[in-house]
Scaffold this active site. Structure first.
Site, PDB file in Angstrom:
ATOM      1  N   ASP A   2     131.962 -40.530  30.064  1.00 37.33           N
ATOM      2  CA  ASP A   2     131.890 -41.962  29.756  1.00 37.33           C
ATOM      3  C   ASP A   2     131.521 -42.161  28.283  1.00 37.33           C
ATOM      4  OD1 ASP A   2     129.262 -41.193  29.946  1.00 37.33           O
ATOM      5  OD2 ASP A   2     128.634 -42.825  31.271  1.00 37.33           O
ATOM      6  N   SER A   3     131.250 -41.077  27.563  1.00 33.57           N
ATOM      7  CA  SER A   3     131.103 -41.145  26.107  1.00 33.57           C
ATOM      8  C   SER A   3     132.384 -41.698  25.474  1.00 33.57           C
ATOM      9  CB  SER A   3     130.778 -39.762  25.529  1.00 33.57           C
ATOM     10  OG  SER A   3     131.681 -38.801  26.025  1.00 33.57           O
ATOM     11  N   ASP A  10     133.477 -38.623  34.829  1.00 29.61           N
ATOM     12  CA  ASP A  10     132.207 -39.336  34.936  1.00 29.61           C
ATOM     13  C   ASP A  10     132.336 -40.592  35.784  1.00 29.61           C
ATOM     14  OD1 ASP A  10     129.975 -38.185  33.761  1.00 29.61           O
ATOM     15  OD2 ASP A  10     130.445 -38.936  31.747  1.00 29.61           O
ATOM     16  N   LYS A  64     131.121 -36.536  38.063  1.00 27.62           N
ATOM     17  CA  LYS A  64     129.764 -36.308  37.547  1.00 27.62           C
ATOM     18  C   LYS A  64     129.015 -37.630  37.609  1.00 27.62           C
ATOM     19  CE  LYS A  64     128.722 -35.589  33.004  1.00 27.62           C
ATOM     20  NZ  LYS A  64     127.859 -36.774  32.721  1.00 27.62           N
ATOM     21  N   GLU A 109     124.882 -39.394  36.904  1.00 29.39           N
ATOM     22  CA  GLU A 109     123.576 -39.195  36.265  1.00 29.39           C
ATOM     23  C   GLU A 109     122.447 -39.477  37.253  1.00 29.39           C
ATOM     24  OE1 GLU A 109     123.351 -41.444  32.614  1.00 29.39           O
ATOM     25  OE2 GLU A 109     125.186 -40.544  31.817  1.00 29.39           O
ATOM     26  N   GLU A 146     120.697 -32.331  29.626  1.00 31.80           N
ATOM     27  CA  GLU A 146     120.905 -32.897  28.288  1.00 31.80           C
ATOM     28  C   GLU A 146     119.577 -33.128  27.581  1.00 31.80           C
ATOM     29  OE1 GLU A 146     123.725 -36.111  27.941  1.00 31.80           O
ATOM     30  OE2 GLU A 146     123.152 -36.526  25.866  1.00 31.80           O
TER      31      GLU A 146
HETATM   32  O1  KIV Z   1     129.888 -38.544  28.715  1.00 35.38           O
HETATM   33  C1  KIV Z   1     129.633 -37.447  28.191  1.00 35.38           C
HETATM   34  O2  KIV Z   1     130.212 -37.114  27.165  1.00 35.38           O
HETATM   35  C2  KIV Z   1     128.626 -36.600  28.814  1.00 35.38           C
HETATM   36  C3  KIV Z   1     128.120 -35.359  28.149  1.00 35.38           C
HETATM   37  C4  KIV Z   1     127.394 -34.474  29.085  1.00 35.38           C
HETATM   38  C5  KIV Z   1     128.950 -34.585  27.280  1.00 35.38           C
HETATM   39  O3  KIV Z   1     128.186 -36.925  29.868  1.00 35.38           O
END
Ligand code: KIV
Length: 280
Positions: free
Chosen positions: A49-50, A88, A118, A120, A186
């Site tokens: 999500d970056s 993400d 993924k 969080e 992280e």
């Molecule tokens: O969104 C992202 O880029 C991440 C990192 C772990 C690279 O979650």
């Protein structure tokens, strides 16, 4: 995507089996051409999500939507045959309930053909992770600095120092016990990352963590020097493509102003080319 092509990409179980073995290599990807460059080199790529900050100019990841993730997920998937894709779950798509998480994770998986999602969070997400895994959705967890929580964490600070170390280890155990096949660590102290890596039976993927993690991940635009808004201490720049691109754009502008571009070799003649001079 043919069935044969799919078979050669690692699956979550293959990533899990790399615990303690050759370190796993991973980068983020958001587009087809970048994914093609990583295919077969990275063990998995993350459609992070970056993307919101790196490609869309957002000031944090909080504004990233399911639609953005799906669009970029589909693009990245087209560039991969030998590397697994993890995607993400964006902020707000999984925190409310495990049912909400399933609905959105299933959508991400089915619309992008990702191999895993993924999300969080540590202990507070364990129940959701178990719910997803039991229903066929492989989950990579993400603990330590979790950028979707910057407003409650108070910024992009190092996590797990002092008393918080024990809680981070509990988080790692909680996501591993819930069935996550790997966990991103992280921005945590290196010694704590080493302790977590020793403590859990799933691979730890470090970003701002330790070389002793079971794998590493970086944001691709950071390591290529393309994203220059800021540089975190944990980023190593392996290239300076941003500077090169800027110089190329300036050179183009200078040549246009001077009427040096296009040159003779870039323009077309009145006459159709003879078969010998094809392409002229
Ligand atoms: O969104 C992202 O880029 C991440 C990192 C772990 C690279 O979650």
């Amino acid at each position: 995507m043919s069935a044969t092509a799919r078979k050669s990409a690692p699956m979550p179980q293959d990533i899990l089996a790399r615990k303690g073995g050759q370190p796993l290599v991973s980068l983020t990807a958001y587009t087809t051409p970048m994914a093609e460059l990583m295919d077969g080199v990275c063990d998995f790529v993350l459609v992070g999500d970056s993307v919101g900050m790196v490609l869309h100019g957002l000031s944090s990841t909080l504004g990233v939507t399911m639609e953005m993730m799906i669009l970029h997920g589909k693009a990245v998937r087209r560039g991969l045959t030998r590397t697994m894709m993890v995607i993400d779950m964006p902020f707000g798509s999984y925190e409310q309930s495990r049912e909400q998480a399933f609905e959105n994770a299933a959508r991400l998986m089915s619309e992008t053909d990702a191999g895993a999602v993924k999300l969080e969070g540590g202990r507070e997400m364990a129940d959701t992770i178990a719910f997803l895994v039991a229903r066929g959705i492989p989950v990579m967890a993400h603990i330590g600095l979790t950028p979707q929580s910057i407003n409650t964490l108070g910024g992009y600070k190092v996590q797990g120092r002092g008393d918080a170390a024990a809680r981070l280890i509990e988080d790692a155990h909680a996501v591993a016990d819930a069935g996550a096949f790997a966990v991103v660590l992280e921005k945590v102290p290196a010694s704590l990352a080493d302790r977590v890596t020793q403590a859990v039976e799933i691979p730890t993927i470090g970003i701002g963590a330790s070389a002793q993690c079971d794998g590493q991940i970086l944001v691709v635009d950071d390591m290529l020097g393309l994203f220059t808004a800021f540089k975190a201490k944990f980023v190593k720049r392996y290239a300076d493509l941003g500077d090169q691109a800027k110089a190329a754009i300036q050179a183009y502008a200078d040549e246009v102003h001077a009427r040096n571009f296009p040159a003779e070799e870039h323009v077309f003649a009145d006459e159709a080319p003879s078969p010998k001079g094809k392409g002229k």
